[in-house]
Every structure is written in C-alpha cells, then in structure tokens.
Design a protein around this motif. Structure first.
Motif, PDB file in Angstrom:
ATOM      1  N   ILE A   1       0.841  -1.206   0.000  1.00  0.00           N
ATOM      2  CA  ILE A   1       0.000   0.000   0.000  1.00  0.00           C
ATOM      3  C   ILE A   1       0.877   1.257   0.000  1.00  0.00           C
ATOM      4  N   ASP A   2       2.142   1.067  -0.448  1.00  0.00           N
ATOM      5  CA  ASP A   2       3.097   2.181  -0.413  1.00  0.00           C
ATOM      6  C   ASP A   2       2.618   3.402  -1.199  1.00  0.00           C
ATOM      7  N   LEU A   3       1.924   3.181  -2.315  1.00  0.00           N
ATOM      8  CA  LEU A   3       1.493   4.329  -3.134  1.00  0.00           C
ATOM      9  C   LEU A   3       0.426   5.154  -2.414  1.00  0.00           C
ATOM     10  N   HIS A   4      -0.434   4.465  -1.649  1.00  0.00           N
ATOM     11  CA  HIS A   4      -1.441   5.188  -0.863  1.00  0.00           C
ATOM     12  C   HIS A   4      -0.710   6.099   0.142  1.00  0.00           C
TER      13      HIS A   4
ATOM     14  N   LYS B   1       0.708  -8.322 -15.980  1.00  0.00           N
ATOM     15  CA  LYS B   1       1.570  -7.168 -15.662  1.00  0.00           C
ATOM     16  C   LYS B   1       1.069  -6.386 -14.450  1.00  0.00           C
ATOM     17  N   VAL B   2      -0.029  -6.830 -13.822  1.00  0.00           N
ATOM     18  CA  VAL B   2      -0.583  -6.055 -12.702  1.00  0.00           C
ATOM     19  C   VAL B   2      -0.246  -6.716 -11.359  1.00  0.00           C
ATOM     20  N   TYR B   3      -0.451  -8.031 -11.264  1.00  0.00           N
ATOM     21  CA  TYR B   3      -0.182  -8.756 -10.009  1.00  0.00           C
ATOM     22  C   TYR B   3       1.003  -9.684 -10.195  1.00  0.00           C
TER      23      TYR B   3
ATOM     24  N   PRO C   1      -0.212   3.085 -11.990  1.00  0.00           N
ATOM     25  CA  PRO C   1      -1.596   3.586 -11.879  1.00  0.00           C
ATOM     26  C   PRO C   1      -2.471   2.682 -11.003  1.00  0.00           C
ATOM     27  N   SER C   2      -2.228   2.735  -9.693  1.00  0.00           N
ATOM     28  CA  SER C   2      -2.998   1.914  -8.754  1.00  0.00           C
ATOM     29  C   SER C   2      -4.432   2.435  -8.667  1.00  0.00           C
ATOM     30  N   VAL C   3      -5.380   1.522  -8.843  1.00  0.00           N
ATOM     31  CA  VAL C   3      -6.797   1.890  -8.755  1.00  0.00           C
ATOM     32  C   VAL C   3      -7.108   2.377  -7.337  1.00  0.00           C
TER      33      VAL C   3
ATOM     34  N   THR D   1      -6.825  -7.417 -15.694  1.00  0.00           N
ATOM     35  CA  THR D   1      -6.226  -8.525 -14.934  1.00  0.00           C
ATOM     36  C   THR D   1      -7.294  -9.434 -14.333  1.00  0.00           C
ATOM     37  N   ASP D   2      -8.453  -8.862 -13.964  1.00  0.00           N
ATOM     38  CA  ASP D   2      -9.491  -9.697 -13.349  1.00  0.00           C
ATOM     39  C   ASP D   2     -10.072 -10.714 -14.336  1.00  0.00           C
ATOM     40  N   LEU D   3      -9.900 -10.462 -15.636  1.00  0.00           N
ATOM     41  CA  LEU D   3     -10.413 -11.428 -16.623  1.00  0.00           C
ATOM     42  C   LEU D   3      -9.302 -12.330 -17.176  1.00  0.00           C
TER      43      LEU D   3
HETATM   44  C1  UD1 Z   1      -8.630  -2.966  -7.792  1.00  0.00           C
HETATM   45  C2  UD1 Z   1      -9.791  -3.917  -7.939  1.00  0.00           C
HETATM   46  C3  UD1 Z   1      -9.290  -5.295  -8.346  1.00  0.00           C
HETATM   47  C4  UD1 Z   1      -8.405  -5.218  -9.595  1.00  0.00           C
HETATM   48  C5  UD1 Z   1      -7.310  -4.166  -9.408  1.00  0.00           C
HETATM   49  C6  UD1 Z   1      -6.469  -3.936 -10.652  1.00  0.00           C
HETATM   50  C7  UD1 Z   1     -11.390  -3.081  -6.311  1.00  0.00           C
HETATM   51  C8  UD1 Z   1     -12.118  -3.316  -5.037  1.00  0.00           C
HETATM   52  N1  UD1 Z   1     -10.483  -4.026  -6.671  1.00  0.00           N
HETATM   53  O1  UD1 Z   1      -7.819  -3.456  -6.733  1.00  0.00           O
HETATM   54  O2  UD1 Z   1     -10.415  -6.124  -8.623  1.00  0.00           O
HETATM   55  O3  UD1 Z   1      -7.783  -6.462  -9.832  1.00  0.00           O
HETATM   56  O4  UD1 Z   1      -7.893  -2.908  -9.029  1.00  0.00           O
HETATM   57  O5  UD1 Z   1      -7.265  -3.577 -11.724  1.00  0.00           O
HETATM   58  O6  UD1 Z   1     -11.642  -2.120  -7.008  1.00  0.00           O
HETATM   59  N2  UD1 Z   1       0.247  -1.749  -5.708  1.00  0.00           N
HETATM   60  C9  UD1 Z   1       1.420  -1.392  -5.095  1.00  0.00           C
HETATM   61  N3  UD1 Z   1       1.385  -0.387  -4.156  1.00  0.00           N
HETATM   62  C10 UD1 Z   1       0.230   0.249  -3.822  1.00  0.00           C
HETATM   63  C11 UD1 Z   1      -0.970  -0.137  -4.459  1.00  0.00           C
HETATM   64  C12 UD1 Z   1      -0.934  -1.139  -5.404  1.00  0.00           C
HETATM   65  O7  UD1 Z   1       2.484  -1.955  -5.364  1.00  0.00           O
HETATM   66  O8  UD1 Z   1       0.261   1.142  -2.956  1.00  0.00           O
HETATM   67  C13 UD1 Z   1       0.250  -2.852  -6.685  1.00  0.00           C
HETATM   68  C14 UD1 Z   1      -0.588  -4.042  -6.194  1.00  0.00           C
HETATM   69  O9  UD1 Z   1       0.173  -4.872  -5.359  1.00  0.00           O
HETATM   70  C15 UD1 Z   1      -0.976  -4.720  -7.474  1.00  0.00           C
HETATM   71  C16 UD1 Z   1      -1.098  -3.540  -8.446  1.00  0.00           C
HETATM   72  O10 UD1 Z   1      -0.397  -2.447  -7.869  1.00  0.00           O
HETATM   73  O11 UD1 Z   1       0.056  -5.569  -7.907  1.00  0.00           O
HETATM   74  C17 UD1 Z   1      -2.553  -3.141  -8.708  1.00  0.00           C
HETATM   75  O12 UD1 Z   1      -3.142  -2.720  -7.508  1.00  0.00           O
HETATM   76  P1  UD1 Z   1      -4.360  -1.684  -7.488  1.00  0.00           P
HETATM   77  O13 UD1 Z   1      -4.523  -1.084  -8.851  1.00  0.00           O
HETATM   78  O14 UD1 Z   1      -4.154  -0.775  -6.339  1.00  0.00           O
HETATM   79  O15 UD1 Z   1      -5.578  -2.639  -7.214  1.00  0.00           O
HETATM   80  P2  UD1 Z   1      -6.688  -2.532  -6.095  1.00  0.00           P
HETATM   81  O16 UD1 Z   1      -7.185  -1.146  -6.007  1.00  0.00           O
HETATM   82  O17 UD1 Z   1      -6.210  -3.193  -4.866  1.00  0.00           O
END
Ligand code: UD1
Length: 417
Positions: free
Chosen positions: A124-127, A326-328, A162-164, A304-306
């Motif tokens: 959660i470093d980006l938060h 490329k996301v997880y 681009p973290s969601v 990524t979810d699909l």
């Molecule tokens: C949201 C969705 C999830 C989806 C994901 C990516 C919700 C409730 N969940 O999850 O279904 O799979 O987007 O489209 O909306 N990361 C970091 N540091 C951070 C934050 C994220 O390294 O501070 C990494 C995560 O570990 C992951 C990637 O970034 O590998 C994507 O994370 P993020 O886009 O934040 O996904 P969520 O918001 O958790």
C-alpha cells in the motif's frame, strides 16, 4: 460447505443481464462516508464483498438499509469512530479505501493492514506516499496504518504505477478541505470515473477522472444524492468469454459497450463473433477459438481480473497462447487446477504459455480467489463430464446470482448441500 458440480460441454445460449459493478459499489460506499445525510444507491449487487464493505462502515457508526433488492440507503451522519478493527479489514483488501474519506472528514484514521491477499502481497506504499505528499502524516505501526492531518494545502502527487485503490483513496481524501490536489499517473478505470461522478453530483469539484491527470479542488461540504452504480464490466466480460469458449450464442445485456472493448477485441481476434448494440453484446462462436497473445495491463488494457477466465477459454484453442500478467505478481494460482482438467500450461515468471488441447476432462478442482473460481467455472463448463469445484462459494464475493445466471444460459451447475 456446499458441493458445486458443473456438467460440461453444454452449448451456452440465451441471454443474461449483468448486475451493478462490485468494485464501483465498494468505492462509492467509501465515498458515502464524506457526506452527512442519506445517500440512496441503485443497482448495487448483493455480493459478499459489498456486504463486507457495508459491515466495515457500520462498525464505525454508519447506518444502512436495503430498500429494495439492489437499492441501498446509507447514512453516515453520525459516525462514532475512526478506528477500523482487524477482524473486518482482514476479510477485504478494499478496506484500505476507508482511509481517504475518514482522514478527509475527521483528520485521522487508524486501520489494521488489509488482508485477503490471495493474489500475493499487495503493498500500500502508493497510498501512503500520496498522503505524505499532501502533507499528511502516514505511518505503519503494530499492524496498523495510522494517518493524521488535513488537506489544506495545494499538492501534486505522481503515482509511478496507476494503482486503482491509491487513485481512489487520494481522490476521496482530497474532496473536503481547502487545497487543490493534482494526481498524475492516475488509474483511468471506469469505476474511478463512476466514483468521481457520484462525488461530483454531491458537490465535489473533480476534473480529469478517466485520464491520467485528476484535479480535485476541496469544498467545505457535500450534499447527499441518489445515484445509480455502473454495470459490472468484469461480470459482463466473464459471460462473454464463457460464451465464446463454449461455441455458444449469448446476449449479455445491461453493459457499457466501451468498457468491454479490450475483451471484444480479443474475442474477435480469437474468431468469435461479437455484435454490439447499445447496452448489450451478443457473443457467438461456432468453431474452436484461435490462440491469442494477451497482456493483462492497467485500463484500458486487458483487465487482470479477466486474465484467469480468458486463460481457461484458451486451454482448448488451436495452437499456443501466451498470457502475460503485468498487474499482479501472483495471479496464476488457478493454473495448477486447470492442469487437473487436462490443460497444458507452462508458467515462467509472469508469463503463461498455453498449448491448446482437444478437450478438457472433468475432475475435482479447488478455487483460491474469486476470479480464479470463475476460471474454474468456465473450464468446468467447457470440460467433458462432471467437474466438482471446491470453494466455489468464492464466486459469491463478486458474482451476483451466478448459479441462476449460468443456468439461465444453459450451463449445468448443481449445488448439493
Ligand atoms: C482494484 C480492484 C481489483 C483489480 C485491481 C487492478 C477493487 C475493489 N479491486 O484493486 O479487482 O484487480 O484494481 O485492476 O476495485 N500496488 C502497489 N502499491 C500500492 C498499491 C498497489 O504496489 O500502494 C500494486 C498491487 O500490489 C498490485 C497492483 O499495484 O500488484 C494493482 O493494484 P491496485 O490497482 O491498487 O488494485 P486494487 O485497487 O487493490
């Protein structure tokens, strides 16, 4: 625990209507914490993740009521705590989204580190980096994230991925107050646009949602509204892929066509027919799918979810498919289970190489996360014979009425208590 059996090789046909978006609902429930008064939300799916988010906001004094099957009233007028307990955060990673609005409204929040990381470590470093760049104190101590401070200064935040969740949290934190916050490198997902539009309808000043630069000007307060949640593009995509993989003919209605472009494009490339009319797609496939190269990347890339579900579909495609995630870091756990059904898949790092086989054969498999469970369901529907899916109830986290919906398009799913 219930036992779920799928009888495969049934041709999927008929029509199915998608529910409201689970992920947009979760973000919008978090956004409701910013307003005093009753918010009414339409098209909210009754799935476990939404229910978990509601329990989280209830634990700090919010009141909610299901007025109708998918209509929800939430009143966050009298919140009585800014501390969120581990027992609740461990069940939903998205509990992290409570930080932004609580700190925005009360100047403080202490929340246990979120759990449910079945996809591997989810930092959660980006938060935290974003909060710090806004001049807000953010730290982790004894398993708790502790954030204190108010948004009263102008700030510019650059996200290097681009973290969601980080994009949503930082918007939610910046809506109330005096400063102007600019987020660069923001995620562009439709669920963020939906949440921003909900906030704007309540009086927030947000521009650029859906692009990589979002600007938020703080306002003193918001007013409650009634709002309808967008359709669930992951549920829609799941049914589209299942139809294509089963030589089916399925109309999927209640969708936003432009949200489905990455899926539509890949299914057409694989040889399926996808007809788009406003608010619906018809997916037809009469022959074996062709192999694909799929890269799961942030929106507008392939979601990524699909990724697990299209991988399941490609197990019987002609030739060899290559899937990169490329996301997880760890989203291939379901692959070992697909192999039990006869799939030929090699994994190297974040790439899976799928050699299409003639047919899958039913077996017993175990699901590990919601989308992995959907991949096993898709594969079970393709396989010859009977497949038992252990932990199939994980589908209830993200797919509303999935048994009824799959049955309504001729999929054979039996639940034995
Ligand atoms: C949201 C969705 C999830 C989806 C994901 C990516 C919700 C409730 N969940 O999850 O279904 O799979 O987007 O489209 O909306 N990361 C970091 N540091 C951070 C934050 C994220 O390294 O501070 C990494 C995560 O570990 C992951 C990637 O970034 O590998 C994507 O994370 P993020 O886009 O934040 O996904 P969520 O918001 O958790």
């Amino acid at each position: 625990m219930k036992r779920v059996y799928v009888n495969g090789e049934q041709i999927l046909k008929g029509s199915v209507k998608v529910s409201g978006s689970k992920n947009a609902s979760i973000a919008i429930i978090a956004a409701s914490l910013l307003v005093k008064g009753e918010v009414v939300l339409d098209n909210v799916p009754r799935v476990n993740d939404v229910q978990e988010m509601l329990e989280l906001v209830r634990s700090i004094g919010a009141k909610y009521d299901w007025i109708d099957i998918n209509q929800l009233a939430i009143d966050c007028s009298e919140l009585n705590s800014t501390t969120i307990d581990y027992k609740l955060t461990q069940r939903l990673h998205a509990s992290i989204l409570l930080l932004g609005p609580l700190v925005g409204r009360f100047g403080e929040c202490a929340i246990s580190l979120p759990g449910n990381d079945n996809l591997g470590p989810r930092p959660i470093d980006l938060h935290l980096k974003g909060f710090k760049l806004k001049g807000i104190h953010a730290d982790i101590s004894n398993g708790q994230i502790i954030v204190n401070g108010r948004t009263n200064q102008d700030s510019a935040i650059y996200l290097d991925f681009p973290s969601v969740g980080a994009t949503e949290n930082l918007i939610l934190n910046s809506v109330l107050g005096n400063g102007v916050t600019v987020i660069q490198g923001a995620a562009k997902d439709p669920e963020i646009v939906n949440m921003a539009s909900f906030l704007t309808s309540m009086g927030a000043k947000i521009s650029g949602a859906g692009t990589d630069t979002i600007k938020i000007k703080g306002v003193p307060q918001l007013k409650p509204v009634r709002y309808s949640i967008m359709p669930d593009r992951m549920e829609a995509g799941t049914f589209m892929i299942m139809a294509a993989a089963n030589r089916g003919d399925v109309i999927i209605s209640g969708v936003v066509n432009k949200h489905l472009k990455p899926v539509t494009a890949k299914l057409r490339e694989a040889g399926a027919e996808v007809d788009e009319v406003d608010g619906a797609v018809q997916v037809k496939s009469t022959q074996r799918l062709q192999s694909l190269i799929v890269k799961a990347t942030p929106y507008p890339g392939f979601p990524t979810d699909l990724q697990p579900i299209i991988s399941a579909a490609l197990t019987t495609a002609a030739n060899t498919s290559i899937i990169s995630e490329k996301v997880y870091k760890n989203r291939f756990q379901y692959i070992g289970e697909l192999r039990r059904l006869g799939a030929k898949i090699k994994v190297e790092g974040n790439t899976a190489v799928i050699t299409g086989v003639d047919r899958l054969l039913g077996s017993t498999v175990t699901a590990n996360d919601t989308r992995g469970a959907a991949a096993l369901l898709a594969a079970g529907l393709m396989a010859f014979g009977k497949t038992e899916i252990i932990n199939a109830e994980l589908l209830d986290n993200g797919y509303e009425n999935w048994v009824e919906k799959v049955s309504s398009i001729n999929g054979s799913v039996n639940i034995v208590n």
